[in-house]
Scaffold this motif. Structure first.
Motif, mmCIF file in Angstrom:
data_model
loop_
_atom_site.group_PDB
_atom_site.id
_atom_site.type_symbol
_atom_site.label_atom_id
_atom_site.label_comp_id
_atom_site.label_asym_id
_atom_site.label_seq_id
_atom_site.Cartn_x
_atom_site.Cartn_y
_atom_site.Cartn_z
ATOM 1 N N HIS A 90 0.836 -1.212 0.000
ATOM 2 C CA HIS A 90 0.000 0.000 0.000
ATOM 3 C C HIS A 90 0.867 1.257 0.000
ATOM 4 O O HIS A 90 0.589 2.201 -0.746
ATOM 5 C CB HIS A 90 -0.938 0.009 1.215
ATOM 6 N N ILE A 91 1.903 1.263 0.818
ATOM 7 C CA ILE A 91 2.796 2.427 0.895
ATOM 8 C C ILE A 91 3.518 2.637 -0.431
ATOM 9 O O ILE A 91 3.592 3.763 -0.944
ATOM 10 C CB ILE A 91 3.794 2.270 2.064
ATOM 11 N N ALA A 92 4.043 1.558 -0.992
ATOM 12 C CA ALA A 92 4.782 1.657 -2.253
ATOM 13 C C ALA A 92 3.876 2.118 -3.390
ATOM 14 O O ALA A 92 4.253 2.970 -4.200
ATOM 15 C CB ALA A 92 5.430 0.318 -2.586
ATOM 16 N N VAL A 93 2.670 1.563 -3.458
ATOM 17 C CA VAL A 93 1.744 1.946 -4.524
ATOM 18 C C VAL A 93 1.290 3.394 -4.343
ATOM 19 O O VAL A 93 1.132 4.119 -5.336
ATOM 20 C CB VAL A 93 0.546 0.971 -4.594
ATOM 21 N N ALA A 94 1.133 3.835 -3.113
ATOM 22 C CA ALA A 94 0.771 5.243 -2.885
ATOM 23 C C ALA A 94 1.842 6.166 -3.471
ATOM 24 O O ALA A 94 1.520 7.178 -4.100
ATOM 25 C CB ALA A 94 0.582 5.516 -1.395
ATOM 26 N N ALA A 95 3.101 5.797 -3.294
ATOM 27 C CA ALA A 95 4.195 6.598 -3.864
ATOM 28 C C ALA A 95 4.157 6.552 -5.389
ATOM 29 O O ALA A 95 4.383 7.575 -6.053
ATOM 30 C CB ALA A 95 5.541 6.098 -3.349
ATOM 31 N N LEU A 96 3.862 5.390 -5.957
ATOM 32 C CA LEU A 96 3.750 5.269 -7.417
ATOM 33 C C LEU A 96 2.566 6.079 -7.943
ATOM 34 O O LEU A 96 2.652 6.691 -9.014
ATOM 35 C CB LEU A 96 3.622 3.798 -7.827
ATOM 36 N N LYS A 97 1.465 6.092 -7.183
ATOM 37 C CA LYS A 97 0.301 6.894 -7.579
ATOM 38 C C LYS A 97 0.642 8.381 -7.513
ATOM 39 O O LYS A 97 0.312 9.132 -8.427
ATOM 40 C CB LYS A 97 -0.893 6.582 -6.668
#
Length: 141
Positions: free
Chosen positions: A67-74
């Motif tokens: 979730h944290i990594a995808v938030a950064a990608l988003k």
């Protein structure tokens, strides 16, 4: 003269990998990518709509870390969540910007592959043959 230890394919592959891991990281760094971000984007690209739990499983990280990594990608404009609302399952997809970044990364990795193949042609052929034999008839390749 010290005794030469017996050959270990595990140790040999780890030694080769360690030698190339830094080159891989250096190739991705100007693009703002780490190996983890590259892998996450790749998983999302090949499986549009992938869930966070499946992404975490494939990436060998925890769901909260995903979730944290995808938030950064988003936030970077590389991934979109088409159904991002509380209580709904996520539907992750790579954006056009993310696809372009993956293409740029692929070109850099291809250049590394050429160097590796030139330095180690027999190892390259053996690895290719092994991967084909291992993944023939599966969706893993």
């Amino acid at each position: 003269m010290p005794e030469i230890p017996p050959f270990s394919p595990t140790i040999a592959l780890l030694a080769v990998a360690a030698g190339w891991q830094e080159s891989f990281a250096d190739a991705l760094k100007p693009l703002g990518l780490t190996s983890r971000k590259y892998a996450l984007l790749g998983h999302i690209r090949v499986t549009p709509g992938i869930s966070f739990s499946e992404l975490a499983r494939r990436s060998r990280i925890t769901a909260p870390s995903a979730h944290i990594a995808v938030a950064a990608l988003k936030d970077a404009g590389l991934v979109d969540d088409a159904t991002a609302r509380a209580g709904a399952a996520s539907h992750l997809e790579v954006t056009d910007q993310g696809r372009q970044l993956l293409e740029d990364a692929a070109a850099r990795i291809a250049a590394l592959d050429e160097v590796f193949a030139a330095r180690h042609p027999q190892l390259t052929d053996a690895l290719r043959a092994h991967m084909i034999a291992t993944f023939a008839g599966t969706d893993n390749l």
